[in-house]
Design an enzyme around this catalytic site. Structure first.
Site, PDB file in Angstrom:
ATOM      1  N   ASP A 120     -12.606   2.695   4.939  1.00 46.48           N
ATOM      2  CA  ASP A 120     -11.404   2.623   5.778  1.00 46.48           C
ATOM      3  C   ASP A 120     -11.758   2.127   7.170  1.00 46.48           C
ATOM      4  OD1 ASP A 120      -9.669   3.383   3.857  1.00 46.48           O
ATOM      5  OD2 ASP A 120      -9.350   5.424   4.580  1.00 46.48           O
ATOM      6  N   TRP A 175      -6.309   1.453  -6.735  1.00 47.56           N
ATOM      7  CA  TRP A 175      -6.314   2.791  -7.337  1.00 47.56           C
ATOM      8  C   TRP A 175      -7.054   3.722  -6.377  1.00 47.56           C
ATOM      9  CZ3 TRP A 175      -4.697   4.270 -12.452  1.00 47.56           C
ATOM     10  CH2 TRP A 175      -5.021   5.585 -12.793  1.00 47.56           C
ATOM     11  N   ASP A 176      -6.285   4.561  -5.697  1.00 45.54           N
ATOM     12  CA  ASP A 176      -6.852   5.370  -4.615  1.00 45.54           C
ATOM     13  C   ASP A 176      -7.077   6.816  -5.057  1.00 45.54           C
ATOM     14  OD1 ASP A 176      -7.773   5.899  -2.084  1.00 45.54           O
ATOM     15  OD2 ASP A 176      -6.026   5.071  -1.070  1.00 45.54           O
ATOM     16  N   ARG A 200      -5.781  16.473   3.031  1.00 46.41           N
ATOM     17  CA  ARG A 200      -4.732  15.501   3.359  1.00 46.41           C
ATOM     18  C   ARG A 200      -3.375  15.945   2.782  1.00 46.41           C
ATOM     19  NH1 ARG A 200      -3.730   9.070   2.239  1.00 46.41           N
ATOM     20  NH2 ARG A 200      -3.181   8.557   4.352  1.00 46.41           N
ATOM     21  N   ASP A 257       0.853  -1.200   0.000  1.00 47.52           N
ATOM     22  CA  ASP A 257       0.000   0.000   0.000  1.00 47.52           C
ATOM     23  C   ASP A 257       0.882   1.240   0.000  1.00 47.52           C
ATOM     24  OD1 ASP A 257      -2.250   1.919   1.099  1.00 47.52           O
ATOM     25  OD2 ASP A 257      -3.290   0.040   0.713  1.00 47.52           O
TER      26      ASP A 257
HETATM   27  C1  GLA Z   1      -6.731   5.722   1.877  1.00 51.84           C
HETATM   28  C2  GLA Z   1      -7.216   4.307   1.652  1.00 51.84           C
HETATM   29  C3  GLA Z   1      -6.517   3.384   2.609  1.00 51.84           C
HETATM   30  C4  GLA Z   1      -5.014   3.473   2.392  1.00 51.84           C
HETATM   31  C5  GLA Z   1      -4.567   4.911   2.546  1.00 51.84           C
HETATM   32  C6  GLA Z   1      -3.119   5.088   2.158  1.00 51.84           C
HETATM   33  O1  GLA Z   1      -7.146   6.202   3.112  1.00 51.84           O
HETATM   34  O2  GLA Z   1      -8.590   4.236   1.795  1.00 51.84           O
HETATM   35  O3  GLA Z   1      -6.954   2.055   2.426  1.00 51.84           O
HETATM   36  O4  GLA Z   1      -4.691   2.981   1.128  1.00 51.84           O
HETATM   37  O5  GLA Z   1      -5.326   5.787   1.740  1.00 51.84           O
HETATM   38  O6  GLA Z   1      -2.695   6.376   2.286  1.00 51.84           O
END
Ligand code: GLA
Length: 778
Positions: free
Chosen positions: A544, A475-476, A441, A364
């Site tokens: 999350d 893919w975030d 963020r 991650d």
């Molecule tokens: C987001 C995602 C998490 C993780 C963080 C990493 O909050 O939802 O699952 O991947 O970013 O910064």
């Protein structure tokens, strides 16, 4: 099937009928949407016009009962007597807002008609039929094309529109919906799925009242505030019975869904792109297409409606090699380590994961640039050499050597001001001229309207994927869009939609020729859980929040609209990072099973007893995951407020798994009941509890009551015992025919403070059990 005769269109699926007709004045009048009907004249169903309704504007002096305001329409305009919420607002070439779209022609084709600028559902000629209707506003030479695609087997009808300007002068679109549907009221309520970060998709019911209720997003993505999908249901509809209509949009940007109850108790549904900050100019011979909206109906309650959506998404939305395939069990590094890791630590995590039966390792956030926390690095793709001195490809190779598949996290749409990319290209970030950009963020959004930015992302993500041979991508997208502006577009009213078209362009270019990659999309959890993303990613990280008690609400909410194969759910450490709640390992697993199950915790430091338990969990999940991910999913009505009940039935009917979940324990809990459904009443089944472990530490000092001697609960002996030994939770077994079992099984008593033996169910707060239902041979 689509038929047209005597001016009536009949759209038919396996279990539904959708009828509308052309009125003598050329408008499309909605007649019926509901259970499948045989072919017959529609008079009995159509709204009557036998009186002039006071205070209404009649369309034509030849018929004073024909008032657009009191007709169920398939589409409406402005300025001709319909004062309900219109699906269009166009500044027409003649400068007016008046528009009146009337039937010109239609064509019916086998298969679906592909879209030019957006992703859509798809199907072959045996699965679907499409209808294109041409409507025209005659005074302005503006054409509206309405598309319907009928997916017979899954009981879904999709809708979308295209506007064409054939006038010499430009027009401006301020609102153009994908779907408008008018229905006579049946005492409906609207059901939406709302929340925010770590509390996504909680179900809310609102009885319709006079006026308009809006379910929308303005954050630039479909959002965790209001999922684009919503339902209309008879007020007394249950999971198993009653009329339920489902709506959703194949779109990942600002959406707008609204339900209006008019003064004459007609219900109008509008669904499409949010008109907020939207304004699109169409010059001569240009066209604009709206995203595809989908709708379904079931008289079998919420579960019937959900089944239609689930089957449709699995067969007509999801693409790539992973379509219909069982999803691997993941270990994800985020809640295991957050940013604090190095190659060595990761390899030991992978080694342990392999031993426990996990199949895919997901690296991650934190592997690139100066990404040691969330202040820096987004936008950069050079590997962080401190963490990976031999490079990422080398590391990925080591993970494969440990026997795991390799997957990688990206957040490609974002940029940190502290990044090499920002230093080189500050103009790549979205910001409004003359204003300091607002951060979320610590990051800014990349301008996906800029083709150079899109190329940069496609090249870099593609290169890293090929170098590392990754087979999974997370893919975030971790912030909402503010300061919307792009120097690449003339009309800033186009920004939000062009951003999403830019995103789809990028996703298409990266993943269409890499179909072997399993893509999980994510946006701070479930901030972009929508059908647009599911056209490119086979699954989505639901939230999350990995606390199973919260997940019960979140996953249950999502399950109304999306199949379990699309919902990623991981077991994490307790107490939970999001709520400080402590939950049993068994419940974390039992909840995650109703989705694409994985782990997101530092499994290296688990006790031998916990590791044994996880190994058993992964074996169990692998054996039954087809049922969990692709079976028929049911939410079952709880008899008590502190319970949730789920069930998955395999497609062939040979097995089912039922989940019994307790939230807060109540003292001297009354008898518990396991509801079951979907069984063959005439077949015999065995129902047995999945045997799960109870860890001694859960009971603290209470263990003295079942020991022949007293021990210090914090002492060495008990701590050691807890690492190696555990109790087995009560196992129950029943055999019977489906008819009896579906009446509900009365379960053993729960622990009530007065008595304990092996037949006592020890649930306490947040306890749960899975029950395996196996069809027996006759
Ligand atoms: C987001 C995602 C998490 C993780 C963080 C990493 O909050 O939802 O699952 O991947 O970013 O910064």
């Amino acid at each position: 099937m689509i038929e047209f005769s005597d001016g009536v269109f009949r759209l038919t699926t396996e279990n539904t009928s959708y009828w509308f007709q052309i009125t003598p004045f050329g408008h499309l009048e909605h007649i019926f949407y509901g259970p499948r009907l045989r072919d017959q004249p529609p008079e009995a169903l159509a709204l009557k016009r036998t009186a002039v309704i006071g205070s209404s504007v009649y369309y034509d002096p030849s018929d004073t009962t024909y008032c657009l305001d009191n007709i169920c329409l398939e589409w409406s305009g402005i300025g001709r007597g319909d004062f309900r919420h219109p699906p269009v607002e166009i500044k027409m070439p003649d400068g007016t807002f008046t528009c009146d779209f009337k039937y010109v022609s239609h064509r019916i084709v086998n298969g679906f008609i592909p879209m030019k600028t957006l992703p859509s559902a798809y199907g072959n000629e045996s699965e679907c039929t499409a209808l294109e209707i041409t409507l025209k506003d005659h005074s302005n030479d503006v054409i509206l094309l309405m598309y319907y695609t009928v997916y017979e087997k899954t009981n879904v009808i999709t809708r979308r529109t295209v506007l064409e300007n054939h006038n010499e002068k430009p027009l401006t679109i301020r609102r153009l919906m994908s779907l408008m549907l008018d229905l006579p009221d049946r005492n409906f309520k609207m059901i939406t799925f709302d929340g925010g970060w770590i509390k996504e998709a909680n179900r809310h019911d609102v009885p319709l009242k006079y006026g308009i209720f809006v379910n929308s997003s303005t954050t630039g993505s479909s959002s965790n505030r209001h999922n684009p999908g919503f339902l209309l249901a008879e007020r007394d509809a249950t999971e198993q019975n009653g009329y339920v209509y489902g709506f959703n949009l194949v779109y990942s940007g600002n959406h707008y869904g609204a339900v209006e109850l008019s003064n004459h108790r007609l219900v109008r549904v509008n669904l499409g792109i949010n008109p907020h900050c939207f304004d699109w100019t169409l010059n001569k011979n240009e066209s604009f297409e709206t995203p595809e909206a989908i709708m379904t109906f079931s008289s079998g309650g919420f579960n019937g409606m959900s089944r239609n959506f689930h089957d449709f998404i699995n067969s007509n939305i999801v693409r790539g090699d992973w379509k219909g395939k069982e999803r691997p069990i993941v270990i994800n590094t985020w809640e295991s380590f957050f940013f604090k890791y190095n190659g060595r630590k990761l390899i030991s995590l992978a080694r342990q994961a392999k031993k426990l039966g996990i199949e895919l390792f997901v690296l991650d956030d934190g592997w690139f640039g100066k990404r040691n926390d969330d202040n820096a690095g987004l936008g950069d793709y050079a590997v962080n050499r401190k963490k990976f001195p031999e490079g990422l490809a080398n590391f990925a190779g080591k993970i494969r050597k440990e026997g795991l598949m390799f997957g990688l996290w990206f957040e490609p749409e974002m940029i940190n001001p502290d990044s090499d990319l920002y230093r080189a290209h500050p103009e790549y970030a979205v910001k409004t001229p003359g204003k300091e950009p607002t951060l979320g963020r610590n990051q800014l959004v990349l301008d996906l309207c800029n083709p150079g930015v899109r190329d940069y992302i496609v090249e870099n993500v593609g290169r890293v994927l090929d170098e590392t041979e990754a087979v999974y991508v997370k893919w975030d997208m971790n912030r909402h869009i503010s300061d919307a502006f792009s120097p690449y577009i003339q009309n800033q009213g186009e920004f939000f939609h062009r951003y999403i078209m830019g995103l789809y362009d990028i996703l298409g270019r990266i993943f269409k020729n890499r179909p072997h990659i399993l893509v999980e999309s994510c946006s701070s959890g479930g901030n972009r859980f929508d059908l647009g993303m599911l056209c490119y990613s086979q699954q989505i990280w639901a939230s999350d929040n990995t606390d199973p008690v919260e997940r019960l609400k979140i996953q249950s909410g999502l399950s109304y609209l999306y199949p379990l194969s699309a919902i990623a759910a991981h077991v994490s450490d307790a107490p939970h990072q999001q709520t400080l709640r402590n939950s049993p390992l068994a419940t974390r697993f039992n909840v995650s099973c109703f989705g694409c199950m994985g782990y997101e915790m530092d499994i290296r430091f688990l006790s031998p007893a916990e590791k044994r338990e996880i190994k058993r969990q992964t074996e169990f999940y692998k054996k039954h995951r087809k049922t969990f991910q692709y079976g028929y999913f049911y939410r079952l009505r709880a008899q008590k407020e502190n319970k949730f009940h789920f069930e998955c039935m395999s497609q062939d009917g040979s097995e089912a798994i039922a989940g019994f979940f307790q939230t807060l324990a109540t003292p001297s809990e009354s008898f518990d009941f396991l509801p079951l459904t979907g069984l063959d009443p005439d077949a015999k089944y065995e129902v047995a509890t999945y045997p799960q472990s109870l860890f001694l530490k859960r009971f603290g000092g209470l263990v003295k009551h079942i020991m022949p001697f007293t021990l210090n609960p914090e002492g060495f002996l008990l701590r050691t015992a807890n690492r190696f030994y555990c109790l087995t939770d009560c196992v129950e077994k029943y055999v019977g025919y489906g008819d009896m079992l579906m009446s509900g099984i009365m379960l053993n008593n729960q622990f009530m403070g007065s008595h304990y033996n092996n037949n006592t169910r020890l649930l306490g707060d947040f306890g749960s059990n899975l029950y395996i239902i196996t069809r027996l041979n006759d």
